[in-house]
Design an enzyme around this catalytic site. Structure first.
Site, PDB file in Angstrom:
ATOM      1  N   GLU A   1      -6.994   6.654  -0.941  1.00 50.17           N
ATOM      2  CA  GLU A   1      -7.187   6.622   0.510  1.00 50.17           C
ATOM      3  C   GLU A   1      -5.930   7.042   1.268  1.00 50.17           C
ATOM      4  O   GLU A   1      -5.968   7.294   2.450  1.00 50.17           O
ATOM      5  CB  GLU A   1      -7.730   5.288   1.014  1.00 50.17           C
TER       6      GLU A   1
ATOM      7  N   GLU B   1       0.200  -3.329   4.426  1.00 49.31           N
ATOM      8  CA  GLU B   1      -0.544  -3.441   3.166  1.00 49.31           C
ATOM      9  C   GLU B   1      -1.374  -2.171   3.074  1.00 49.31           C
ATOM     10  O   GLU B   1      -2.478  -2.104   3.587  1.00 49.31           O
ATOM     11  CB  GLU B   1      -1.398  -4.704   3.167  1.00 49.31           C
TER      12      GLU B   1
HETATM   13 CA   LIG Z   1      -5.513  -1.684   1.164  1.00 53.73          CA
END
Ligand SMILES: [Ca+2]
Ligand SMILES: [Ca+2]
Lengths: 346, 346
Positions: A138, A129
């Site tokens: 990110e 995930e």
């Molecule tokens: Ca995440």
């Protein structure tokens, strides 16, 4: 980026790993993710739907956090082994949870970064995930691609299998009123001298925590970027997408809203895919939606077109950050156009 | 606090003024405060109700922020002058707002700290919105007391004129379920090994953003601390309060909730006071309520008593912070007791 010279400050860690992994040492983010039913149930369904095919398979769960996906594998299927990989110190607790649930024969927790971890064998399934705000924020996906290229057997499965970023032009009366129109005459006074400050402070960066309602969309949403997790390369993470929206109702164009959808292909030829949709027609998730506010609202009429491009460009220094460039034109005009760059986050 | 020795790190600024005033340079907090109708309308009512008495008076508005209270004075009354004092660089914008609204003859904006500011004269009225979470947090009140002692004429008015901190024992099923009971069996798994971590992470500090409902109160609220703004001394800011609650319905005692009320006396003998109540029977304000979570819930029955003490003790190093000590006993028992210290914030 400038050429390095003697006066330039050295960049200590362009991936800010201490800050990034540090935030996963506390429970707050893990609780938020686990409490997100759409997210967690999507992974649970994938494991459940593929339980027969997973029998005897070798699985890697990359960035496993508390280990929930690995635990689902052990709870719902019979893989030969699950390597649960986690870089931060949460891994010690993950090991405890595996033991507490009696799955230590199946799940092996490995603490280490995806780039450095050593597995005793190649894997049949890579599950992770890795999605962030606006899909890529990110850039954990880069670690997933490196692990994929290094540890997957020929013909192995990657979950999610594909991902798409979706954009839609929206009216956002509530947010605009709260942050900008407010200054017009609060309590019978004129606070408009603060509006430039408000625009700078509230509209420069994208807003992560927005929950747009379907009724606020001015047009049908449109996929602007599609990623195939089997063929995607790191260099493809800087993407240009095009959009053409046909305005369906007259209104005020305040902002673009973005969200993502991911698909998990079935391991069986006839099996059905699982979808995790974080858009306004689905239940809200912890990712919410990402809002890109225009500096000034634009009136649009039903039948108008809004066309343009979106470019995601990674921050050259801070590798987990990116800039989102948006360029748009109303009815293909060369005058009725706008362009804005949103730093996300630096 | 330890005796200083060579190895002790020097405390650079125990008031953390850069951080504290820095947070008021951006609009976020100002917008939150201005958008808080209960707060802002309370000050507006005070000015409006006292408009006749304010005629020709000299007013100081301490920590004026965007200057809203000073602008109310000029808009609704006819003071001879309002000195609007603000330490942070927002003061430049405050000056613009005064001008934009045509009040530069009445309102004089002075940028500086309360402790250092020089006024050309003493004042008839000192008005300030100094209240923080749990009334005292951030201890801006200390600056107000220093300004009071230095700049007020004999018989001058102080707004607010008095303040009280209120406490009540509560049941908080939702918050307890979300942060603690969650780990019991999420998705059919046992995550209880994470509960000690959750207790440490979510229940050690008070929770500022809580909005308790009246139905969650287990007893009638009780004032534990009362401050008279005319006689209060800085040394009195470390306070011990006592409470005795009579439980009105059987339930689970999860936490103490605290909030404050302030009163603004009328300048006229017959005039009515204005109250700003931030408790659960009033409209929610930006202060919300402060929740002090017990480490373990306690079952209580209608008719039980919960008695004890609350002590606010300022952090000896970080002067804007404090520790809240709570000690309680069920039915005066020496066994059924609890005690907990909440750092707020360091
Ligand atoms: Ca995440
Ligand atoms: Ca305040």
């Amino acid at each position: 980026r400038q050429e390095p010279d003697e006066e330039e400050e050295p960049v200590e860690d362009p991936w800010q790993d201490e800050e990034y992994f540090g935030s996963y040492k506390t429970l707050k983010l893990h609780l938020e993710m686990l409490s997100d039913k759409s997210r967690t149930e999507a992974y649970r369904h994938v494991i459940f739907n593929n339980s027969a095919a997973l029998r005897g398979k070798v699985v890697m769960d990359l960035g496993c956090g508390t280990g929930i996906i690995s635990l689902f594998c052990a709870q719902l299927a019979q893989p030969s082994v699950v390597y649960a990989v986690e870089a931060c110190s949460m891994a010690a607790y993950t090991r405890q949870l595996v033991k507490q649930n009696g799955f230590e024969e199946v799940v092996t927790v490995l603490q280490g970064r995806a780039e450095e971890i050593q597995l005793p064998e190649k894997v049949d399934v890579l599950v992770s995930e890795w999605m962030g705000s606006c899909l890529l924020f990110e850039f954990m996906v880069e670690s997933v691609l490196l692990a994929r290229d290094r540890w997957l057997k020929e013909g192995a499965v990657t979950w999610p299998s594909s991902a798409a970023l979706t954009l839609v032009p929206c009216q956002a009366d509530g947010y605009y009123a709260e942050k900008m129109a407010f200054w017009e005459h609060p309590y019978g006074l004129d606070f408009t001298p603060l509006q430039p400050l408000a625009r700078q402070e509230f509209f420069t960066k994208p807003r992560f925590s927005h929950l747009v309602e379907p009724a606020e969309c001015l047009a049908a949403p449109c996929h602007v970027i599609r990623l195939d997790m089997y063929t995607l390369q790191i260099r493809d993470l800087e993407v240009l997408g095009r959009f053409l929206f046909c305005v369906e109702r007259s209104g005020i164009f305040h902002e673009f809203t973005a969200w993502f959808t991911v698909h998990f292909n079935s391991m069986e030829a006839e099996g059905s895919a699982v979808e995790l949709d974080t858009g306004p027609s689905a239940e809200p998730t912890h990712w919410k939606r990402t809002l890109f506010m225009l500096d000034r609202p634009v009136s649009v009429c039903a039948g108008d077109s809004i066309s343009g491009t979106i470019v995601l460009r990674r921050n050259p220094v801070w590798r987990r950050h990116m800039n989102v460039f948006l360029h748009w034109s109303i009815n293909g005009s060369t005058e009725d156009v706008g362009t804005k760059t949103f730093p996300m986050w630096r």
